[in-house]
Design a protein around this motif. Sequence first.
Motif, mmCIF file in Angstrom:
data_model
loop_
_atom_site.group_PDB
_atom_site.id
_atom_site.type_symbol
_atom_site.label_atom_id
_atom_site.label_comp_id
_atom_site.label_asym_id
_atom_site.label_seq_id
_atom_site.Cartn_x
_atom_site.Cartn_y
_atom_site.Cartn_z
ATOM 1 N N CYS A 157 6.702 20.603 7.853
ATOM 2 C CA CYS A 157 6.189 20.125 8.926
ATOM 3 C C CYS A 157 4.844 19.171 9.028
ATOM 4 N N SER A 158 4.397 18.979 7.837
ATOM 5 C CA SER A 158 3.058 18.193 7.874
ATOM 6 C C SER A 158 3.011 17.346 6.442
ATOM 7 N N SER A 159 4.099 16.721 6.256
ATOM 8 C CA SER A 159 4.122 16.030 5.233
ATOM 9 C C SER A 159 3.126 14.876 5.392
ATOM 10 N N ASP A 160 3.198 14.381 6.690
ATOM 11 C CA ASP A 160 2.356 13.218 7.014
ATOM 12 C C ASP A 160 0.841 13.326 6.800
ATOM 13 N N TYR A 161 0.513 14.761 6.760
ATOM 14 C CA TYR A 161 -1.013 15.036 6.602
ATOM 15 C C TYR A 161 -1.188 14.902 5.064
ATOM 16 N N ASP A 162 -0.217 15.294 4.305
ATOM 17 C CA ASP A 162 -0.357 15.000 2.908
ATOM 18 C C ASP A 162 -0.528 13.622 2.565
ATOM 19 N N MET A 163 0.375 12.758 3.299
ATOM 20 C CA MET A 163 0.372 11.324 3.022
ATOM 21 C C MET A 163 -0.994 10.564 3.489
ATOM 22 N N PHE A 164 -1.686 11.175 4.419
ATOM 23 C CA PHE A 164 -2.841 10.709 4.966
ATOM 24 C C PHE A 164 -4.038 11.082 4.000
ATOM 25 N N TYR A 165 -3.840 12.341 3.401
ATOM 26 C CA TYR A 165 -4.882 12.802 2.371
ATOM 27 C C TYR A 165 -4.746 11.857 1.220
ATOM 28 N N ARG A 166 -3.812 11.656 0.728
ATOM 29 C CA ARG A 166 -3.494 10.801 -0.282
ATOM 30 C C ARG A 166 -3.972 9.405 -0.447
ATOM 31 N N LEU A 167 -3.605 8.791 0.972
ATOM 32 C CA LEU A 167 -4.283 7.506 1.430
ATOM 33 C C LEU A 167 -5.720 7.472 1.303
ATOM 34 N N LYS A 199 -8.111 10.059 0.483
ATOM 35 C CA LYS A 199 -8.866 10.520 -0.785
ATOM 36 C C LYS A 199 -8.607 10.330 -2.112
ATOM 37 N N LYS A 200 -7.523 9.847 -2.434
ATOM 38 C CA LYS A 200 -7.083 9.656 -3.523
ATOM 39 C C LYS A 200 -6.930 7.990 -3.835
ATOM 40 N N GLN A 201 -6.412 7.346 -2.970
ATOM 41 C CA GLN A 201 -6.090 5.760 -3.096
ATOM 42 C C GLN A 201 -7.071 5.142 -2.523
ATOM 43 N N LYS A 202 -8.171 5.872 -1.810
ATOM 44 C CA LYS A 202 -9.185 5.036 -1.079
ATOM 45 C C LYS A 202 -8.863 3.712 -0.204
ATOM 46 N N MET A 203 -7.919 4.145 0.228
ATOM 47 C CA MET A 203 -7.228 2.816 1.219
ATOM 48 C C MET A 203 -8.048 2.760 2.697
ATOM 49 N N ARG A 204 -8.233 1.761 3.059
ATOM 50 C CA ARG A 204 -8.717 1.665 4.281
ATOM 51 C C ARG A 204 -7.739 1.298 5.843
ATOM 52 N N GLY A 205 -8.210 1.834 6.743
ATOM 53 C CA GLY A 205 -7.218 1.727 7.983
ATOM 54 C C GLY A 205 -8.168 1.224 8.991
ATOM 55 N N SER A 238 0.767 -1.191 0.126
ATOM 56 C CA SER A 238 0.053 -0.100 0.002
ATOM 57 C C SER A 238 0.791 1.300 0.008
ATOM 58 N N GLN A 239 1.978 1.279 0.714
ATOM 59 C CA GLN A 239 2.803 2.476 0.826
ATOM 60 C C GLN A 239 3.493 2.593 -0.511
ATOM 61 N N LYS A 240 3.913 1.511 -1.256
ATOM 62 C CA LYS A 240 4.528 1.638 -2.348
ATOM 63 C C LYS A 240 3.404 2.239 -3.696
#
Length: 305
Positions: A225-235, A237-243, A212-214
Amino acid sequence: MKFTIKKNKFNIERFCSKEKPLLPNFSDEKFKSIYFHQIKYENTKTGGLRFKNIFKKSYKDYPLISVIVPNLNGKNLKNTIDSILKQTYPNIEIIVIDGGSKEQNILFLNDEYLDEVDYWISEKDEGIYDGWNRGLEVALGDYIGIINSNDVFYENAFNYLIKYIKNYSNYDFILGAVEKHKVYAGFRPEEINLRFNIHPSTVVGFFIKLESQKKVGLYNLKYKCSSDYDMFYRLIKKQKMRGIPTKGNEVFGKFELTGYSSTLGFFDHLKEEIQIRYDNKQNIFVLIYIFIGRCFVKLMNVIKN
């Protein structure tokens, strides 16, 4: 595949193998996996079990868990590594990515942790998220977690983790409860359009499938300071991944509120959040609403205090 069992400094069993695993490779992946980083500078230092041709890999019922430890002159690095070594789950690899610490703050890895850390490298990088990315590139596990060198895992963290991996194998990532002065737990992805504070932490409690990360890619170094927020947005909203979140009493570890992000002010964080949302093409009117709303709440809190 064959493996041997060795005991670490805490007399806890670990799997290892002289058999070099194949590099993970998935369709539509956005970055390639490597065994070792290419050395950039003359003063680069590196070491670990991989240089002795000892590797970790996954086995039936024992998926490999990679733990990335970014560090820069961390005073508690030993405590962080020890908290990983104390986990009773036997199939873990430890990757230390150091941003160029002073020798006395990193070379102990070749002495005290010669047979404990799987791979470490110390050289100047482009900041904390670059360190995270460099760790992701060399991680070989089915699941990957990140823990900063001021943080620690609690004793049962990986027991909880493996339970969720086995029970929710169709999910992309797991969000363990995390202590930050008090315990935070849960996951509210439906709120991401208006706020990013929807999960306990991007480190200590967050473990994601390597596949999933790849697919979602590396952390964007544009954001300081907030690249992790960008990562979660992409996870989400864009990739429709589930946690899947753990229960509130299944606490993975303790997160210390230190580091670069903690030195920045309200408007520094708000500006970068708006930039992240804008770059991900979120509706401009929603961004205006978020900006005005946050400023109003901040003003009310200042007046109240």
